[in-house]
Scaffold this motif. Structure first.
Motif, short mmCIF file in Angstrom:
data_model
loop_
_atom_site.label_atom_id
_atom_site.label_comp_id
_atom_site.label_asym_id
_atom_site.label_seq_id
_atom_site.Cartn_x
_atom_site.Cartn_y
_atom_site.Cartn_z
N SER A 49 0.85 -1.17 0.00
CA SER A 49 0.00 0.00 0.00
C SER A 49 0.89 1.22 0.00
O SER A 49 2.11 1.12 0.13
N LYS A 50 0.27 2.38 -0.14
CA LYS A 50 1.00 3.64 -0.02
C LYS A 50 0.46 4.36 1.20
O LYS A 50 -0.73 4.62 1.31
N MET A 108 1.19 7.80 3.28
CA MET A 108 1.85 9.11 3.27
C MET A 108 2.90 9.19 2.16
O MET A 108 3.99 9.71 2.34
N GLY A 109 2.57 8.61 0.99
CA GLY A 109 3.46 8.66 -0.16
C GLY A 109 4.56 7.61 -0.19
O GLY A 109 5.27 7.48 -1.17
N SER A 110 4.71 6.84 0.87
CA SER A 110 5.74 5.80 0.93
C SER A 110 5.13 4.42 0.78
O SER A 110 4.00 4.17 1.24
N LYS A 111 5.88 3.52 0.16
CA LYS A 111 5.41 2.15 -0.02
C LYS A 111 5.45 1.42 1.33
O LYS A 111 6.42 1.51 2.07
N ASP A 139 -8.95 9.60 3.87
CA ASP A 139 -8.31 10.44 2.86
C ASP A 139 -7.35 9.58 2.03
O ASP A 139 -6.33 9.11 2.54
N THR A 140 -7.67 9.38 0.76
CA THR A 140 -6.84 8.51 -0.08
C THR A 140 -5.51 9.15 -0.48
O THR A 140 -4.66 8.46 -1.04
N SER A 141 -5.31 10.44 -0.18
CA SER A 141 -3.98 11.01 -0.41
C SER A 141 -3.05 10.65 0.74
O SER A 141 -1.82 10.65 0.58
N ALA A 142 -3.61 10.27 1.89
CA ALA A 142 -2.80 9.82 3.03
C ALA A 142 -2.53 8.32 2.94
O ALA A 142 -1.40 7.86 3.15
N ALA A 174 -3.52 5.05 0.29
CA ALA A 174 -4.15 4.67 -0.98
C ALA A 174 -5.35 3.75 -0.75
O ALA A 174 -5.33 2.90 0.15
#
Length: 191
Positions: free
Chosen positions: A43-44, A46-49, A172-175, A177
């Motif tokens: 998953s992602k 906070m932008g990290s895998k 929030d899907t930007s936090a 995915a």
């Protein structure tokens, strides 16, 4: 008379041998080798895998490589066995905003149908139930027979919000995915 009796016996032996050879080649696989099997996801966050897995699962599976379309599967995943990130993330995942493992300790996948799409490639349709919601699921799977085991590698895309995973600020899907690729490596032992 003796020759007719010998011919009859030979005929019965031949028919029995042919009938048995067909049933002997159709190996059945059912017991999950949990030490060799794995359910993993990415998953992602906070932008990290973020990569993780579920350490405990069980189920009832019936697979015959000669008739894969007659397969049955009922897989139960212990959601408290979630393993990703550190201890704090694991505890957060067990809470009400995510899996809520005190109320919903397991997820359950039941296969409704299996379709052979090409040699050793299957499309498995079923339903995944988690947190009180059941969602239809299509899984692509490849399998190989290795000695006395059937080895499956499968994948599907889970949409976490379909199950209410990550409510409140976590929705929030930007936090985090919404799309969660899941891979399943399943090893079944021959009956």
């Amino acid at each position: 008379m003796k020759n007719k009796l010998i011919a009859l016996i030979n005929g019965v032996v031949f028919v029995t041998t042919v009938a048995l050879s067909g049933s002997l080649s159709a190996a059945e696989y059912s017991g999950i080798d949990v030490a060799k099997s794995k359910i993993a996801f990415t998953s992602k966050l906070m932008g990290s895998k973020l990569s993780g897995s579920f350490g405990k699962f069980s189920g009832k599976i019936s697979f015959n490589s000669d008739e894969p379309e007659k397969s049955k599967a009922n897989l139960v995943i212990d959601l408290a066995s979630f393993n990703a990130g550190g201890e704090e993330l694991q505890e957060e995942a067990k809470g009400k905003d995510w899996f809520n493992t005190k109320v919903f300790p397991t997820a359950n996948f039941v296969a409704d149908s299996v379709k052979v799409v090409s040699p050793n490639n299957l499309e498995i349709r079923g339903s995944l139930a988690m947190k009180g919601k059941a969602v239809p699921l299509v899984i692509s799977a490849k399998y190989q027979i290795q000695g006395k085991q059937a080895v499956f590698d499968a994948s599907f895309l889970l949409l976490r919000l379909d199950f209410g995973l990550g409510s409140g600020n976590w929705s929030d899907t930007s936090a985090v995915a919404n799309e969660v690729p899941v891979t399943v490596h399943l090893v079944l032992n021959q009956k």
